[in-house]
Structure formats: C-alpha cells, structure tokens
Design an enzyme around this catalytic site. Structure first.
Site, PDB file in Angstrom:
ATOM      1  N   ASP A 110      43.269  37.399  48.969  1.00 48.28           N
ATOM      2  CA  ASP A 110      42.644  36.705  47.853  1.00 48.28           C
ATOM      3  C   ASP A 110      41.146  36.971  47.809  1.00 48.28           C
ATOM      4  O   ASP A 110      40.480  37.087  48.837  1.00 48.28           O
ATOM      5  CB  ASP A 110      42.900  35.193  48.004  1.00 48.28           C
ATOM      6  CG  ASP A 110      42.257  34.382  46.906  1.00 48.28           C
ATOM      7  OD1 ASP A 110      42.679  34.528  45.744  1.00 48.28           O
ATOM      8  OD2 ASP A 110      41.321  33.615  47.206  1.00 48.28           O
ATOM      9  N   GLU A 169      43.314  41.393  45.693  1.00 50.97           N
ATOM     10  CA  GLU A 169      42.872  40.813  44.428  1.00 50.97           C
ATOM     11  C   GLU A 169      41.374  41.110  44.337  1.00 50.97           C
ATOM     12  O   GLU A 169      40.563  40.409  44.928  1.00 50.97           O
ATOM     13  CB  GLU A 169      43.120  39.304  44.376  1.00 50.97           C
ATOM     14  CG  GLU A 169      42.797  38.739  43.007  1.00 50.97           C
ATOM     15  CD  GLU A 169      42.262  37.316  43.040  1.00 50.97           C
ATOM     16  OE1 GLU A 169      42.261  36.664  41.980  1.00 50.97           O
ATOM     17  OE2 GLU A 169      41.821  36.859  44.097  1.00 50.97           O
TER      18      GLU A 169
END
Length: 626
Positions: A301, A353
């Site tokens: 993330d 990401e």
C-alpha cells in the site's frame, strides 16, 4: 539482513531446565526498565523485570509455567521515568478490539495444509502469461452475522474466517475470479482505518478468529484453485498509545526527524528505513505472511509515500544525499524486499500501489527497478472513471481519456484496478458513476467492464461491483445482497461471471499483457462515433480477438470496421445479451469479410452493435481449414 526476526523476538513457548514456559524478547534500546505484565501477575510491573543486553538494546525474560493463551503487555519506563504499556510488536495473536493486549500463541505448530498441488502449480509458470482477475474484498463488510452497523465490540457481528471460507470460496468459483485480495488483516485498533493503520505486523486480526482459522481460509481457497493476496502497509503505522509509536519513549520505529517521521496526510507515523532493525522488522513481516499463511502475494500500500521525502506534505526543502526528493533508504528497502520474496518463493505476486510516474516500478532490481512484478494502473482508472461519468456528447471532447493509457500501457506490468478507494468518500459506486438513466447505467457498466477486460493489463474489481451496488461501500455493514433479487443486478452478476470465464479461456486477452506486440489499434480516432476497435494478440498470428466498444447511446447496424485478415469472423461475447440485462442485439450469423480496405486495414467486415455495448469477435481459421 535478517528476514526471520520473528523466530527470536516476541513470545515463544519453550522448555528451560525441564520447565515449560514463555520466553519474551523485545527491542527497546532507549528504555531504562521493561517488565512483562498480564493477568498472570495482576499487571504488576514489579514482578517480572526483563534483562537488558546493553550493546543491542534487546530485553529478554523467561517466565516458567505460562501457556499459550496468556494475555500480556510490556510495561516500559523511559529515560524520564514515564511508564506506559505497549503491545508486543512481534505478537502472533492479539485481543479483539477495543482491547489491545497481546496473546501468547505458537505460530509454528503443525497445520494440516492440503494445498501442495496449488503451490506446485503456482511455481511452474510465469504469472505474466496467465489470466489474473482479482476480487478485492474487506472481510468485515463482505458478509456479516448482523447488519447493525458499528457498536459490537466483541467481534460477534463478523463472520469467522472459517465461515467466510464456507461462503466465499463457492462465490469466487461462481463468479470466476482467479484471486482474492483482502484489505489488510494485520492487527489494527480502529475499524474505520479498514486495516491500513496497523499495530501488529505479525498478528492476523482476531476480529475474524485465530491464525489457524485464517490458515483454513487460505487452504480452502488453494484447494479450489483460488489465489490469496494480502494488502500490506510497509510505509506507515498508527499512533495509538499501545502500538509502535514512541515505543520506548523515543522515535524508535519512526524517524527521529519529526518532519520525516510524522505523516500529516493520514495522522500516522512513517517507518524509518535508515534503521536496520526496522527494515528487518518489515522484511520479516512479509516473509512471515508467505511462510506461515501460504499467501500468494502482497499488495504494498501507498508505495508513493515511501518513494518521496515530501510526498503528501507541504514543501519542506528536504533533500537526500544526492540533492533530490527520493527517499533513498526506502527505495533500497523495497528492492531488498522484492529480491528476498522472489528468492524464497516461486512466482509470488508483488504488487505496488504507486500513484505517480516513478519509473521502473516493475523492472528487476538489477536493471535499476524496484523489483515488483505488478503495479496498479492508477492513471487508467482515473481517466476511465472520469470518461464514463461524462455524457456521450461530453465524451467527444475528452477522447484522450479513453486512449491515453495505451501511450504507456507497456512501460510497466499493470493491474487495471477498480478498487475500494473509488467507491467511498462521496465518489459514488461504480454503477452510480455511469452517466444516463437506470438502464443506461447498467448498459454502460457492462460495456466498461468489457472494455477493461479487453484492455492490456491484469484485472481487479472491488466487492459489490460485480452486481452493481448502488450506494458507496460502507465498512460497517455488509454488502447489499438483497439487490440480487432485482433482475438488472442479478444479470450484471451473471455478466461478470461469464466475462471472467470468457477472459480466462482466451489467451489473446492475457498472454501478452505487458508487450506492445499483443495490442493493435484498429480505430480509435472517430470521435463523433465514439466507437473504438482494437485487436488483442497471441504469439500465434491466427489467434487474435477483435474488440469493439460502443461508447454512445446510438445503435449501429451494418457498420463497417477494418480487419487484418480475409477470413470469416464470429461473435464470441457480447455485453448486450438478454441474460446480461441487455437488449439482445447480436451478430448471430457468421460475419463475411469484404475485400475493401478500411481503418488502415486491408479488409473489412460489417457488424451490428447495440448502444453502450462491448463485443468480441474472433476469426474463423480452424473451422474453415485456413
């Protein structure tokens, strides 16, 4: 580098001098006193002081006669004699929120894994040449026992991992996805964070059961041929008092420099990658998830937050040793992370990401890349959702939103992600983003999904998108499954299921996702028609698929399009079928070629296509003996 710190640190059941107990090991170099407290000593910090190794700052203590299930924390006194309680950074299990203590748990005990065939098959073939369609979900709101919203603090509103497996595995098989991707399961105190602000990097959240229960879920997925990806947050952590923040009274896991250590965007703290222990802590967390839970990949993330010194903050003038904005120590960590995982495990998914234009995210580290094998295509997602929200007349002026992604589609190995982030905070659900009336929204969403599955890149869809949830995602209640009683929603689910199956059956749609020779525009320049055509290819010149997308509300009858081969064609998939909720405007007959050049192609065919429709055509070679 040490990627198995969890074997030494934390609470481990051991036998010393013939007596079974628990050995506690903790890194807190700046504390002046540390003791282990829990129910076993009435939380009295004076009963079980730990011993300190002055050189390393490591504290240790063996307490006899303690067993698995013992609840504990560390009582720490800092250099100012301030005393506070901390959970174990290496805890393997934790209390259900809002309680915050750690629980002694043996992660090394035998589990009856039955996924050897899956792991063996995973290791045989490169993921680049396989279909990948990911169902992203949040376990706490996919299904629930109750639908009362927040407020139940004992976890009883949640399904257990085993109950989730019972419902989820057949659902994924029915809908045709190849993988699931689960929002972070590392322990976290606040449901509102969805798991992205964690405290326990080795502790699978107890909201849904024990670590053994989670292993059961992974095992059942693998037995059914479903891959499991976990979201993982290597950049920042929450600042709750019992967690990693100011762990020994000083910035231990975070940067000493407050500008670097504080993350104002999320109200969290940033990990300090200049410290070897912190790097090894996170590296060990990643390997622990792969080793002990048999996961198939992690999605890292907020990678952009790791890459830049000033990401998400006002300009501070921070510069690295080379005078730039790159966070060099974090970049080195990401490379080490990926090198380690690819060395230890066969064909894992390491997905970034990353929301900027940072180059070579998915390039090997020996070529100067970060070493991930996939990156979310945030540009495609933003452009396409904006394009689909426009009315057809507005789309004419914004055709670049539709086509620009092919300018960089092969610069990285991409996942086309329609994620949870796009259906919250007033952004509307995917269905509600579509322009038009009720029926047109469904037609548009089917057409958009068809375009997505035709476009180069692996696929990801957040839960609820497969049946057209109208409201935004709400983490505190389950999906609106009642919508499946309505024909349009049920038909959309059927469409996504069939689209997944069609995608998996056609190598042209996935075998050359990352190379430009797997894609060819036929026509993307007719702005007034907003009808785009392109080809997806395999290494076999006879095996290709022609994709036609009608982004207008106009029906086209006997519409000519260019084709590369003088052969017959047949329609193999159409988003307008009545079983999908469409009007059933099909090309039921074999499509004859014409010896007339069009769209810079030597030949052409004539097709029918419904408004807001995607259809797939294939040449007929084998049937005609060509």
């Amino acid at each position: 580098m040490n990627y198995t710190l969890y074997k030494k640190f934390g609470a481990h059941i051991k036998k010393v001098n013939g007596v079974t107990g628990v050995s506690f090991t903790l890194w807190a170099p700046n504390a002046i006193k540390v003791s282990v407290v829990g129910d076993f000593n009435n939380w009295d910090g004076k009963k079980h002081y730990m011993d300190r190794d002055i050189k390393t700052g490591i504290w240790s203590l063996f307490i006899p006669y303690l067993n698995e299930g013992t609840v504990y924390k560390y009582m720490i006194a800092d250099k100012n004699h301030k005393i506070f309680l901390k959970s174990d950074p290496f805890a393997f299990y934790s209390e259900v929120r809002p309680n915050t203590a750690s629980i002694v748990y043996n992660p090394f005990k035998t589990f009856p894994w039955e996924d050897s065939i899956w792991l063996e098959e995973r290791g045989k073939e490169s993921l680049y040449k396989k279909p990948i369609s990911i169902y992203e979900l949040h376990l706490g709101s996919w299904r629930r026992h109750y639908n009362r919203g927040e407020g139940l603090e004992d976890g009883s509103e949640f399904l257990n991992y085993r109950e989730i497996a019972e419902k989820l595995v057949p659902y994924i098989l029915e809908t045709g996805f190849t993988h699931i991707e689960i929002l972070p399961l590392t322990e976290h105190p606040l449901d509102t964070s969805w798991g992205y602000q964690g405290v326990g990097y080795f502790s699978i959240t107890s909201r849904y059961g024990t670590p053994e229960d989670f292993k059961f879920l992974v095992n059942e997925c693998h037995k059914a041929g479903i891959g499991v990806i976990l979201d993982w947050v290597p950049g920042h952590f929450c600042k709750d008092a019992h967690g990693l923040y100011r762990f020994d009274g000083t910035p231990l896991f975070e940067y000493d420099n407050e500008i670097l250590g504080e993350n104002p965007t999320w109200g969290t703290a940033n990990f300090d990658f200049t410290k070897p222990f912190v790097r090894n802590f996170l590296l060990s967390s990643a390997t622990f998830l792969f080793e002990h839970f048999h996961i198939d990949g992690i999605r890292a993330d907020a990678v952009s937050n790791l890459l830049y010194l000033e990401y998400g903050r006002e300009k501070t003038g921070l510069k690295n040793a080379l005078g730039g904005d790159a966070k060099l120590e974090a970049i080195d960590f990401l490379r080490t992370l990926n090198e380690t995982i690819f060395k230890l495990y066969k064909n894992p998914l390491m997905i970034a990401e990353e929301a900027t234009s940072w180059p070579l995210v998915t390039a090997p580290t020996y070529k100067g890349g970060l070493g991930f094998n996939y990156k979310w295509n945030m540009g495609w997602m933003n452009d396409m959702l904006k394009y689909m929200s426009y009315s057809p007349c507005e789309r004419e002026r914004n055709q670049n939103l539709l086509t620009f992604s092919l300018m960089y589609a092969f610069s990285e190995n991409f996942v086309l992600a329609l994620s949870h982030d796009e259906v919250v905070h007033g952004k509307k659900s995917l269905l509600d983003k579509m322009s038009g009336d009720y029926i047109q929204k469904f037609d548009s969403l089917r057409m958009f999904y068809g375009f997505m599955f035709g476009h180069p890149g692996k696929k990801l869809l957040f839960m609820g998108g497969e049946f057209g949830q109208f409201i935004e995602w709400r983490y505190y209640e389950e999906l609106e499954w009642k919508l499946l009683k309505y024909p349009q929603h049920d038909s959309l689910k059927t469409y996504v299921s069939k689209l997944n199956e069609f995608y998996k059956s056609e190598p042209a749609l996935w075998s050359k996702d990352s190379t430009p020779d797997g894609f060819q525009w036929i026509n993307h320049k007719t702005h007034t028609q907003k009808l785009v055509t392109f080809i997806r290819k395999t290494d076999n010149p006879d095996d290709f698929i022609l994709v036609v997308c009608n982004f207008t509300k106009d029906e086209y009858i006997h519409h000519p399009i260019g084709v590369p081969r003088m052969v017959e064609y047949e329609e193999v998939f159409n988003s307008d079928k009545n079983i999908f909720g469409g009007g059933n405007q099909l090309n039921s007959e074999i499509i004859k070629p014409m010896n007339r050049d069009l769209d810079d192609q030597p030949f052409s065919i004539s097709i029918n296509i419904a408004p807001l429709c995607t259809l797939f055509l294939k040449p007929i070679f084998k049937k005609r003996g060509n």
